[in-house]
Write a protein that holds these residues in place. Structure first.
Motif, PDB file in Angstrom:
ATOM      1  N   LEU A 188      -8.449 -11.282 -13.641  1.00  0.00           N
ATOM      2  CA  LEU A 188      -8.266 -12.724 -13.618  1.00  0.00           C
ATOM      3  C   LEU A 188      -6.968 -13.127 -14.315  1.00  0.00           C
ATOM      4  O   LEU A 188      -6.209 -13.944 -13.797  1.00  0.00           O
ATOM      5  N   SER A 189      -6.684 -12.537 -15.485  1.00  0.00           N
ATOM      6  CA  SER A 189      -5.454 -12.907 -16.192  1.00  0.00           C
ATOM      7  C   SER A 189      -4.221 -12.477 -15.396  1.00  0.00           C
ATOM      8  O   SER A 189      -3.196 -13.163 -15.409  1.00  0.00           O
ATOM      9  N   GLN A 190      -4.302 -11.369 -14.677  1.00  0.00           N
ATOM     10  CA  GLN A 190      -3.191 -10.947 -13.822  1.00  0.00           C
ATOM     11  C   GLN A 190      -3.013 -11.925 -12.659  1.00  0.00           C
ATOM     12  O   GLN A 190      -1.887 -12.276 -12.304  1.00  0.00           O
ATOM     13  N   LEU A 219     -15.360 -23.224  -1.068  1.00  0.00           N
ATOM     14  CA  LEU A 219     -15.413 -23.892  -2.364  1.00  0.00           C
ATOM     15  C   LEU A 219     -14.125 -23.608  -3.103  1.00  0.00           C
ATOM     16  O   LEU A 219     -13.700 -22.459  -3.187  1.00  0.00           O
ATOM     17  N   ASP A 220     -13.494 -24.648  -3.639  1.00  0.00           N
ATOM     18  CA  ASP A 220     -12.270 -24.427  -4.404  1.00  0.00           C
ATOM     19  C   ASP A 220     -12.571 -23.687  -5.690  1.00  0.00           C
ATOM     20  O   ASP A 220     -11.884 -22.765  -6.063  1.00  0.00           O
ATOM     21  N   ARG A 221     -13.608 -24.113  -6.404  1.00  0.00           N
ATOM     22  CA  ARG A 221     -14.023 -23.448  -7.638  1.00  0.00           C
ATOM     23  C   ARG A 221     -15.499 -23.722  -7.852  1.00  0.00           C
ATOM     24  O   ARG A 221     -15.952 -24.836  -7.655  1.00  0.00           O
ATOM     25  N   ALA A 222     -16.232 -22.753  -8.279  1.00  0.00           N
ATOM     26  CA  ALA A 222     -17.641 -22.957  -8.575  1.00  0.00           C
ATOM     27  C   ALA A 222     -17.815 -23.659  -9.913  1.00  0.00           C
ATOM     28  O   ALA A 222     -18.831 -24.258 -10.180  1.00  0.00           O
ATOM     29  N   ILE A 223     -16.816 -23.563 -10.749  1.00  0.00           N
ATOM     30  CA  ILE A 223     -16.887 -24.128 -12.095  1.00  0.00           C
ATOM     31  C   ILE A 223     -15.745 -25.103 -12.270  1.00  0.00           C
ATOM     32  O   ILE A 223     -14.617 -24.790 -11.947  1.00  0.00           O
ATOM     33  N   GLU A 224     -16.013 -26.284 -12.776  1.00  0.00           N
ATOM     34  CA  GLU A 224     -14.958 -27.245 -13.050  1.00  0.00           C
ATOM     35  C   GLU A 224     -14.200 -26.795 -14.291  1.00  0.00           C
ATOM     36  O   GLU A 224     -14.780 -26.625 -15.358  1.00  0.00           O
ATOM     37  N   LEU A 225     -12.900 -26.605 -14.163  1.00  0.00           N
ATOM     38  CA  LEU A 225     -12.106 -26.120 -15.277  1.00  0.00           C
ATOM     39  C   LEU A 225     -11.869 -27.186 -16.335  1.00  0.00           C
ATOM     40  O   LEU A 225     -11.402 -26.902 -17.416  1.00  0.00           O
ATOM     41  N   SER A 226     -12.209 -28.424 -16.003  1.00  0.00           N
ATOM     42  CA  SER A 226     -12.036 -29.481 -16.988  1.00  0.00           C
ATOM     43  C   SER A 226     -13.132 -29.444 -18.052  1.00  0.00           C
ATOM     44  O   SER A 226     -13.078 -30.173 -19.024  1.00  0.00           O
ATOM     45  N   ASN A 227     -14.120 -28.577 -17.882  1.00  0.00           N
ATOM     46  CA  ASN A 227     -15.195 -28.462 -18.861  1.00  0.00           C
ATOM     47  C   ASN A 227     -14.625 -27.799 -20.116  1.00  0.00           C
ATOM     48  O   ASN A 227     -14.365 -26.617 -20.138  1.00  0.00           O
ATOM     49  N   GLU A 228     -14.420 -28.604 -21.153  1.00  0.00           N
ATOM     50  CA  GLU A 228     -13.756 -28.100 -22.359  1.00  0.00           C
ATOM     51  C   GLU A 228     -14.673 -27.259 -23.241  1.00  0.00           C
ATOM     52  O   GLU A 228     -14.247 -26.734 -24.251  1.00  0.00           O
ATOM     53  N   ASP A 229     -15.943 -27.119 -22.854  1.00  0.00           N
ATOM     54  CA  ASP A 229     -16.859 -26.313 -23.638  1.00  0.00           C
ATOM     55  C   ASP A 229     -16.716 -24.819 -23.347  1.00  0.00           C
ATOM     56  O   ASP A 229     -17.268 -23.996 -24.056  1.00  0.00           O
ATOM     57  N   ASN A 247     -14.237 -21.420 -22.688  1.00  0.00           N
ATOM     58  CA  ASN A 247     -12.877 -20.899 -22.819  1.00  0.00           C
ATOM     59  C   ASN A 247     -12.538 -20.055 -21.588  1.00  0.00           C
ATOM     60  O   ASN A 247     -13.382 -19.832 -20.723  1.00  0.00           O
ATOM     61  N   LEU A 248     -11.319 -19.603 -21.500  1.00  0.00           N
ATOM     62  CA  LEU A 248     -10.860 -18.880 -20.319  1.00  0.00           C
ATOM     63  C   LEU A 248     -11.642 -17.590 -20.088  1.00  0.00           C
ATOM     64  O   LEU A 248     -11.962 -17.249 -18.951  1.00  0.00           O
ATOM     65  N   ASP A 249     -11.984 -16.875 -21.151  1.00  0.00           N
ATOM     66  CA  ASP A 249     -12.761 -15.641 -20.996  1.00  0.00           C
ATOM     67  C   ASP A 249     -14.141 -15.940 -20.422  1.00  0.00           C
ATOM     68  O   ASP A 249     -14.642 -15.209 -19.562  1.00  0.00           O
ATOM     69  N   PHE A 261     -15.660 -14.714 -16.904  1.00  0.00           N
ATOM     70  CA  PHE A 261     -16.935 -14.013 -16.777  1.00  0.00           C
ATOM     71  C   PHE A 261     -17.812 -14.678 -15.713  1.00  0.00           C
ATOM     72  O   PHE A 261     -18.397 -14.001 -14.865  1.00  0.00           O
ATOM     73  N   LEU A 262     -17.901 -16.011 -15.753  1.00  0.00           N
ATOM     74  CA  LEU A 262     -18.722 -16.724 -14.764  1.00  0.00           C
ATOM     75  C   LEU A 262     -18.165 -16.536 -13.361  1.00  0.00           C
ATOM     76  O   LEU A 262     -18.932 -16.375 -12.403  1.00  0.00           O
ATOM     77  N   ASN A 263     -16.855 -16.532 -13.235  1.00  0.00           N
ATOM     78  CA  ASN A 263     -16.247 -16.280 -11.928  1.00  0.00           C
ATOM     79  C   ASN A 263     -16.597 -14.870 -11.447  1.00  0.00           C
ATOM     80  O   ASN A 263     -16.970 -14.687 -10.285  1.00  0.00           O
ATOM     81  N   ASP A 264     -16.504 -13.879 -12.331  1.00  0.00           N
ATOM     82  CA  ASP A 264     -16.867 -12.502 -11.968  1.00  0.00           C
ATOM     83  C   ASP A 264     -18.331 -12.421 -11.547  1.00  0.00           C
ATOM     84  O   ASP A 264     -18.683 -11.706 -10.603  1.00  0.00           O
ATOM     85  N   LEU A 265     -19.188 -13.159 -12.250  1.00  0.00           N
ATOM     86  CA  LEU A 265     -20.611 -13.178 -11.928  1.00  0.00           C
ATOM     87  C   LEU A 265     -20.829 -13.709 -10.508  1.00  0.00           C
ATOM     88  O   LEU A 265     -21.559 -13.113  -9.715  1.00  0.00           O
TER      89      LEU A 265
END
Length: 133
Positions: A8-10, A81-91, A93-95, A99-103
């Protein structure tokens, strides 16, 4: 900054480089725009350092893209789907987001009974956690 080289970081780093070059910016110029040194931009682009949330938002503003544009889109049976998780959720972190994306990506590789068993295990873990708070 989180030092951990993952797929993901790459991916994110490659996207940062792609959008920086589209804007015809050097690493130094982009670093100046968001308040970091050029070697930090280099570390982001190589995937050796993952940008924190604040840096991702600063990068998106400087590069004139959405934060979501740094991350892979995913397809599933419900459509595009553009993203399953909204990245604006400040609760999160990137890791944690990674992990949720990998799941979710793992779920999409499974079918039938294997997929049902995977979801049953996730549901069990969530219920176990709730009952032992």
């Amino acid at each position: 900054m989180t030092r951990k080289k993952t797929k993901l970081s790459q991916y994110v780093g490659n996207k940062i480089r792609e959008y920086r070059k589209k804007q015809k910016l050097t690493q130094k110029e982009l670093g100046d725009k968001i308040g970091v040194k050029h070697n930090t931009i280099s570390s982001y682009e190589s995937g050796t350092v993952s940008p924190e949330q604040d840096s991702l938002f600063a990068l998106s503003r400087a590069l004139e893209v959405k934060v979501d544009d740094f991350f892979p889109a995913r397809d599933d049976s419900l459509g595009n789907l553009d993203r399953a998780i909204e990245l604006s959720n400040e609760d999160l972190n990137l890791d944690e987001l990674g992990f949720l994306n990998d799941l979710l990506l793992q779920v999409n590789t499974l079918e039938g009974e294997e997929r049902k068993r995977f979801w049953d295990n996730i549901k069990f873990a969530v219920e176990f956690y709730k009952s032992h708070k």
